[in-house]
Design a protein around this motif. Structure first.
Motif, PDB file in Angstrom:
ATOM      1  N   VAL A  38     -21.583 -79.014  44.281  1.00  0.00           N
ATOM      2  CA  VAL A  38     -21.183 -77.642  44.605  1.00  0.00           C
ATOM      3  C   VAL A  38     -19.891 -77.288  43.874  1.00  0.00           C
ATOM      4  CG1 VAL A  38     -20.469 -76.072  46.446  1.00  0.00           C
ATOM      5  CG2 VAL A  38     -22.305 -77.722  46.863  1.00  0.00           C
ATOM      6  N   ARG A  39     -19.909 -76.133  43.219  1.00  0.00           N
ATOM      7  CA  ARG A  39     -18.714 -75.622  42.542  1.00  0.00           C
ATOM      8  C   ARG A  39     -18.481 -74.181  42.986  1.00  0.00           C
ATOM      9  NH1 ARG A  39     -19.846 -77.004  36.228  1.00  0.00           N
ATOM     10  NH2 ARG A  39     -21.417 -75.382  36.617  1.00  0.00           N
ATOM     11  N   TRP A  40     -17.221 -73.859  43.266  1.00  0.00           N
ATOM     12  CA  TRP A  40     -16.863 -72.502  43.686  1.00  0.00           C
ATOM     13  C   TRP A  40     -16.266 -71.766  42.501  1.00  0.00           C
ATOM     14  CZ3 TRP A  40     -18.494 -70.874  48.333  1.00  0.00           C
ATOM     15  CH2 TRP A  40     -18.893 -71.863  49.240  1.00  0.00           C
ATOM     16  N   ARG A  41     -16.825 -70.580  42.226  1.00  0.00           N
ATOM     17  CA  ARG A  41     -16.445 -69.800  41.063  1.00  0.00           C
ATOM     18  C   ARG A  41     -15.785 -68.487  41.478  1.00  0.00           C
ATOM     19  NH1 ARG A  41     -16.332 -73.280  36.896  1.00  0.00           N
ATOM     20  NH2 ARG A  41     -18.363 -74.199  36.427  1.00  0.00           N
ATOM     21  N   PRO A  42     -14.894 -67.940  40.639  1.00  0.00           N
ATOM     22  CA  PRO A  42     -14.128 -66.740  41.021  1.00  0.00           C
ATOM     23  C   PRO A  42     -14.889 -65.437  40.841  1.00  0.00           C
ATOM     24  CG  PRO A  42     -13.440 -67.476  38.852  1.00  0.00           C
ATOM     25  CD  PRO A  42     -14.408 -68.507  39.358  1.00  0.00           C
ATOM     26  N   TYR A  43     -14.648 -64.549  41.782  1.00  0.00           N
ATOM     27  CA  TYR A  43     -15.148 -63.177  41.707  1.00  0.00           C
ATOM     28  C   TYR A  43     -14.177 -62.324  42.515  1.00  0.00           C
ATOM     29  CZ  TYR A  43     -18.372 -59.198  41.770  1.00  0.00           C
ATOM     30  OH  TYR A  43     -18.942 -57.965  41.602  1.00  0.00           O
ATOM     31  N   GLN A  44     -13.709 -61.234  41.951  1.00  0.00           N
ATOM     32  CA  GLN A  44     -12.779 -60.353  42.656  1.00  0.00           C
ATOM     33  C   GLN A  44     -13.539 -59.209  43.332  1.00  0.00           C
ATOM     34  OE1 GLN A  44      -8.821 -59.462  40.638  1.00  0.00           O
ATOM     35  NE2 GLN A  44     -10.104 -59.968  38.872  1.00  0.00           N
ATOM     36  N   LEU A  45     -13.413 -59.120  44.629  1.00  0.00           N
ATOM     37  CA  LEU A  45     -13.979 -57.967  45.327  1.00  0.00           C
ATOM     38  C   LEU A  45     -13.286 -56.681  44.892  1.00  0.00           C
ATOM     39  CD1 LEU A  45     -14.477 -58.930  49.093  1.00  0.00           C
ATOM     40  CD2 LEU A  45     -16.228 -58.527  47.353  1.00  0.00           C
ATOM     41  N   ASN A  46     -11.987 -56.790  44.634  1.00  0.00           N
ATOM     42  CA  ASN A  46     -11.185 -55.617  44.300  1.00  0.00           C
ATOM     43  C   ASN A  46     -10.426 -55.870  42.996  1.00  0.00           C
ATOM     44  OD1 ASN A  46     -11.792 -54.415  46.937  1.00  0.00           O
ATOM     45  ND2 ASN A  46     -10.405 -55.963  47.747  1.00  0.00           N
ATOM     46  N   PRO A  47     -11.111 -55.787  41.855  1.00  0.00           N
ATOM     47  CA  PRO A  47     -10.444 -56.122  40.592  1.00  0.00           C
ATOM     48  C   PRO A  47      -9.310 -55.176  40.225  1.00  0.00           C
ATOM     49  CG  PRO A  47     -12.607 -55.148  40.194  1.00  0.00           C
ATOM     50  CD  PRO A  47     -12.526 -55.423  41.666  1.00  0.00           C
ATOM     51  N   ASP A  48      -9.256 -54.004  40.832  1.00  0.00           N
ATOM     52  CA  ASP A  48      -8.185 -53.049  40.522  1.00  0.00           C
ATOM     53  C   ASP A  48      -7.052 -53.078  41.552  1.00  0.00           C
ATOM     54  OD1 ASP A  48      -9.611 -52.065  38.280  1.00  0.00           O
ATOM     55  OD2 ASP A  48     -10.821 -50.787  39.581  1.00  0.00           O
ATOM     56  N   MET A  49      -7.078 -54.056  42.429  1.00  0.00           N
ATOM     57  CA  MET A  49      -6.042 -54.155  43.460  1.00  0.00           C
ATOM     58  C   MET A  49      -4.673 -54.434  42.826  1.00  0.00           C
ATOM     59  SD  MET A  49      -5.345 -54.139  46.722  1.00  0.00           S
ATOM     60  CE  MET A  49      -7.022 -54.144  47.367  1.00  0.00           C
ATOM     61  N   PRO A  50      -3.617 -53.705  43.245  1.00  0.00           N
ATOM     62  CA  PRO A  50      -2.265 -54.026  42.751  1.00  0.00           C
ATOM     63  C   PRO A  50      -1.919 -55.480  43.063  1.00  0.00           C
ATOM     64  CG  PRO A  50      -2.278 -51.954  43.961  1.00  0.00           C
ATOM     65  CD  PRO A  50      -3.624 -52.570  44.186  1.00  0.00           C
ATOM     66  N   GLU A  51      -1.104 -56.077  42.236  1.00  0.00           N
ATOM     67  CA  GLU A  51      -0.774 -57.490  42.398  1.00  0.00           C
ATOM     68  C   GLU A  51      -0.161 -57.780  43.770  1.00  0.00           C
ATOM     69  OE1 GLU A  51       1.546 -61.107  40.042  1.00  0.00           O
ATOM     70  OE2 GLU A  51       1.382 -59.112  39.153  1.00  0.00           O
ATOM     71  N   GLU A  52       0.598 -56.813  44.294  1.00  0.00           N
ATOM     72  CA  GLU A  52       1.250 -57.024  45.600  1.00  0.00           C
ATOM     73  C   GLU A  52       0.324 -56.721  46.767  1.00  0.00           C
ATOM     74  OE1 GLU A  52       2.074 -52.769  44.352  1.00  0.00           O
ATOM     75  OE2 GLU A  52       1.937 -54.736  43.382  1.00  0.00           O
ATOM     76  N   GLY A  53      -0.906 -56.261  46.496  1.00  0.00           N
ATOM     77  CA  GLY A  53      -1.822 -55.918  47.577  1.00  0.00           C
ATOM     78  C   GLY A  53      -1.458 -54.586  48.205  1.00  0.00           C
ATOM     79  N   VAL A  54      -2.205 -54.210  49.251  1.00  0.00           N
ATOM     80  CA  VAL A  54      -1.928 -52.962  49.958  1.00  0.00           C
ATOM     81  C   VAL A  54      -2.097 -53.183  51.457  1.00  0.00           C
ATOM     82  CG1 VAL A  54      -2.716 -51.517  48.039  1.00  0.00           C
ATOM     83  CG2 VAL A  54      -4.338 -52.194  49.801  1.00  0.00           C
ATOM     84  N   GLU A  55      -1.563 -52.257  52.226  1.00  0.00           N
ATOM     85  CA  GLU A  55      -1.730 -52.332  53.674  1.00  0.00           C
ATOM     86  C   GLU A  55      -3.224 -52.216  53.998  1.00  0.00           C
ATOM     87  OE1 GLU A  55      -0.390 -49.890  57.697  1.00  0.00           O
ATOM     88  OE2 GLU A  55       0.557 -49.461  55.756  1.00  0.00           O
ATOM     89  N   ARG A  56      -3.719 -53.129  54.795  1.00  0.00           N
ATOM     90  CA  ARG A  56      -5.160 -53.206  55.030  1.00  0.00           C
ATOM     91  C   ARG A  56      -5.725 -51.947  55.680  1.00  0.00           C
ATOM     92  NH1 ARG A  56      -9.059 -55.238  58.830  1.00  0.00           N
ATOM     93  NH2 ARG A  56     -10.800 -56.222  57.723  1.00  0.00           N
ATOM     94  N   ALA A  57      -5.056 -51.424  56.678  1.00  0.00           N
ATOM     95  CA  ALA A  57      -5.576 -50.251  57.386  1.00  0.00           C
ATOM     96  C   ALA A  57      -5.712 -49.067  56.441  1.00  0.00           C
ATOM     97  CB  ALA A  57      -4.677 -49.904  58.569  1.00  0.00           C
ATOM     98  N   VAL A  58      -4.717 -48.877  55.582  1.00  0.00           N
ATOM     99  CA  VAL A  58      -4.749 -47.767  54.628  1.00  0.00           C
ATOM    100  C   VAL A  58      -5.869 -47.982  53.624  1.00  0.00           C
ATOM    101  CG1 VAL A  58      -3.471 -46.620  52.785  1.00  0.00           C
ATOM    102  CG2 VAL A  58      -2.302 -47.272  54.902  1.00  0.00           C
TER     103      VAL A  58
END
Length: 219
Positions: A38-58
């Motif tokens: 088994v190998r785990w490979r990368p995939y971004q759900l949100n490829p345009d997400m700012p590096e610092e992330g965002v408030e989840r509720a917003v």
């Protein structure tokens, strides 16, 4: 031994559910004598997400149209999680992170044979403890708790190691038509996407193994 590649994201709840269902499926298949690497490979759900992330509720209100719709989806995830033996604590989750750094840690963990425990630590940290898995200090703590050298992980995250490889794999998956995770591939053949129940996963793996074996024999 055939290889199972699973594309996933540490901030994807269905990926954690899929991981748990996979573990159940593989345990049953191993009892039949069918084992996989088994190998785990990368995939971004949100490829345009700012590096610092965002408030989840917003973020979720913007993505799903309203906070209420976001809560409905969280409830659905929580129910599916309970069926898989997992507890989701959406009430503790404050941010939606950028997941590139987490993918880099998982990539580093692969070289040490620690992908599974590290990914499990990231899932548990985010979905049960509400920790920000886009934060480098948090990632170092979770990786170290899962058996990695925290100092080495911190040093890696301060540079660019694995970043290009992660981004290239993510882009290759999208170019190949994958638009959702978890996605399961056997020997590079896409089988299915989604957190399928363990019994259905096991059936899919059996059938794919038989088809690939037949092709090899006929070649």
């Amino acid at each position: 031994m055939r290889t199972l590649d699973i594309l996933s994201d540490a901030i994807c709840p269905w990926c954690w559910i899929g991981k748990r269902n996979l573990e159940t499926a593989l345990a049953g298949l191993a009892a039949e004598g069918l084992r996989f690497k088994v190998r785990w490979r990368p995939y971004q759900l949100n490829p345009d997400m700012p590096e610092e992330g965002v408030e989840r509720a917003v973020y979720r209100a913007a993505k799903f149209g309203s906070a209420e719709r976001g809560r409905e989806l969280d409830a659905r995830v929580a129910e599916a999680g309970r069926a898989a033996g997992l507890e989701f604590r959406h009430d503790l989750m404050q941010r939606t992170p950028n997941s590139v750094a987490a993918h880099r840690v998982v990539r580093m963990a692969a070289e040490q044979g620690l992908q599974d425990p590290v990914l499990e630590a990231l899932f548990r940290g985010y979905f049960q403890e509400g920790r920000d898995v886009g934060d480098k200090v948090t990632l170092v703590e979770l990786a170290a708790a899962a058996g990695m050298d925290g100092i080495a992980v911190a040093r890696m995250l301060e540079g660019d190691s694995y970043r290009e490889a992660v981004l290239n794999e993510d882009m290759a998956a999208r170019s190949g038509g994958i638009n959702g995770v978890p996605a399961f591939l056997m020997d590079r053949h896409l089988l299915f996407s989604g957190a399928m129940p363990p019994e259905q996963m096991a059936d899919a793996f059996r059938q794919a193994d038989a088809i690939l074996s037949a092709r090899s024999a006929a070649a």
